[in-house]
Design a protein around this motif. Structure first.
Motif, PDB file in Angstrom:
ATOM      1  N   SER A 156     -30.425 -53.214  63.807  1.00  7.72           N
ATOM      2  CA  SER A 156     -30.621 -51.840  64.232  1.00  7.72           C
ATOM      3  C   SER A 156     -30.361 -51.784  65.408  1.00  7.72           C
ATOM      4  N   SER A 157     -30.071 -52.904  66.366  1.00 10.45           N
ATOM      5  CA  SER A 157     -29.952 -52.546  67.694  1.00 10.45           C
ATOM      6  C   SER A 157     -28.409 -52.391  67.943  1.00 10.45           C
ATOM      7  N   TYR A 158     -27.557 -52.267  67.032  1.00  6.28           N
ATOM      8  CA  TYR A 158     -26.279 -51.834  67.409  1.00  6.28           C
ATOM      9  C   TYR A 158     -26.009 -50.524  66.715  1.00  6.28           C
TER      10      TYR A 158
ATOM     11  N   SER B  10     -17.620 -55.109  68.748  1.00  3.13           N
ATOM     12  CA  SER B  10     -17.362 -56.157  67.430  1.00  3.13           C
ATOM     13  C   SER B  10     -16.699 -55.132  66.439  1.00  3.13           C
TER      14      SER B  10
ATOM     15  N   THR C 270     -30.239 -58.545  63.889  1.00  3.19           N
ATOM     16  CA  THR C 270     -30.275 -57.510  64.710  1.00  3.19           C
ATOM     17  C   THR C 270     -29.428 -56.268  64.568  1.00  3.19           C
TER      18      THR C 270
ATOM     19  N   ALA D 150     -19.017 -52.200  65.949  1.00  2.35           N
ATOM     20  CA  ALA D 150     -20.419 -52.297  66.495  1.00  2.35           C
ATOM     21  C   ALA D 150     -20.395 -52.473  68.057  1.00  2.35           C
ATOM     22  N   ASP D 151     -21.546 -51.884  68.657  1.00  2.00           N
ATOM     23  CA  ASP D 151     -21.814 -52.271  69.980  1.00  2.00           C
ATOM     24  C   ASP D 151     -23.291 -51.988  70.226  1.00  2.00           C
ATOM     25  N   THR D 152     -23.871 -52.697  71.342  1.00  2.00           N
ATOM     26  CA  THR D 152     -25.203 -52.200  71.721  1.00  2.00           C
ATOM     27  C   THR D 152     -25.317 -51.148  72.482  1.00  2.00           C
ATOM     28  N   LYS D 153     -24.543 -50.446  72.749  1.00  2.00           N
ATOM     29  CA  LYS D 153     -24.577 -49.109  73.457  1.00  2.00           C
ATOM     30  C   LYS D 153     -23.862 -48.059  72.578  1.00  2.00           C
TER      31      LYS D 153
ATOM     32  N   PHE E 267     -28.440 -45.826  66.618  1.00  2.00           N
ATOM     33  CA  PHE E 267     -29.162 -47.224  66.115  1.00  2.00           C
ATOM     34  C   PHE E 267     -30.068 -46.952  65.032  1.00  2.00           C
TER      35      PHE E 267
ATOM     36  N   ASN F 210     -30.466 -49.699  57.657  1.00  2.00           N
ATOM     37  CA  ASN F 210     -30.728 -50.935  58.457  1.00  2.00           C
ATOM     38  C   ASN F 210     -31.399 -52.097  57.692  1.00  2.00           C
TER      39      ASN F 210
END
Length: 122
Positions: A28-30, A111, A26, A96-99, A51, A72
């Motif tokens: 590309s989600s970070y 992370s 995942t 890394a982070d989801t936001k 992203f 990616n």
């Protein structure tokens, strides 16, 4: 999990490219970022990327010299560092982070990689 590499001992004025490979499917989600910590200093923001890679932010101290990018398909984020200066000497960390934030701080990333040493010295 993030694994940074590419650091080393270089002379002022030369270039160096750091890489950070992430495990997982995942990527590309970070949103991704690079931070650095010099001896005796706090960890500071260097650059971040959205992203898709369309949006990037840089610390003023590296703007115009460093470029962050991502692939990616390879789960990899890069930090191209040109015109290196002795004050760029530090351990460089990828994160890394989801936001994705417009004013990234260390606490915005959940992370972290293990860091790679960059030493700029003549």
């Amino acid at each position: 999990q993030l694994q940074a590499s590419g650091g080393g001992l270089v002379q002022p004025g030369v270039s160096l490219r750091l890489s950070c490979v992430a495990s997982g499917r995942t990527f590309s989600s970070y949103a991704l970022g690079w931070f650095r910590q010099a001896p005796g200093e706090e960890r500071e923001f260097v650059a971040s990327i959205s992203f898709s890679g369309a949006v990037t932010y840089y610390a003023d101290s590296v703007k115009g010299r460093f470029t962050i990018s991502r692939d990616n398909a390879k789960n990899t984020v890069y930090l191209q560092m040109n015109s290196l200066k002795p004050e760029d000497t530090a351990v460089y960390y990828c994160a890394a982070d989801t936001k994705f934030y417009s004013d990234p701080r260390e606490t915005d990333f959940g992370s972290w990689g293990q860091g790679t040493q960059v030493t700029v010295s003549s």
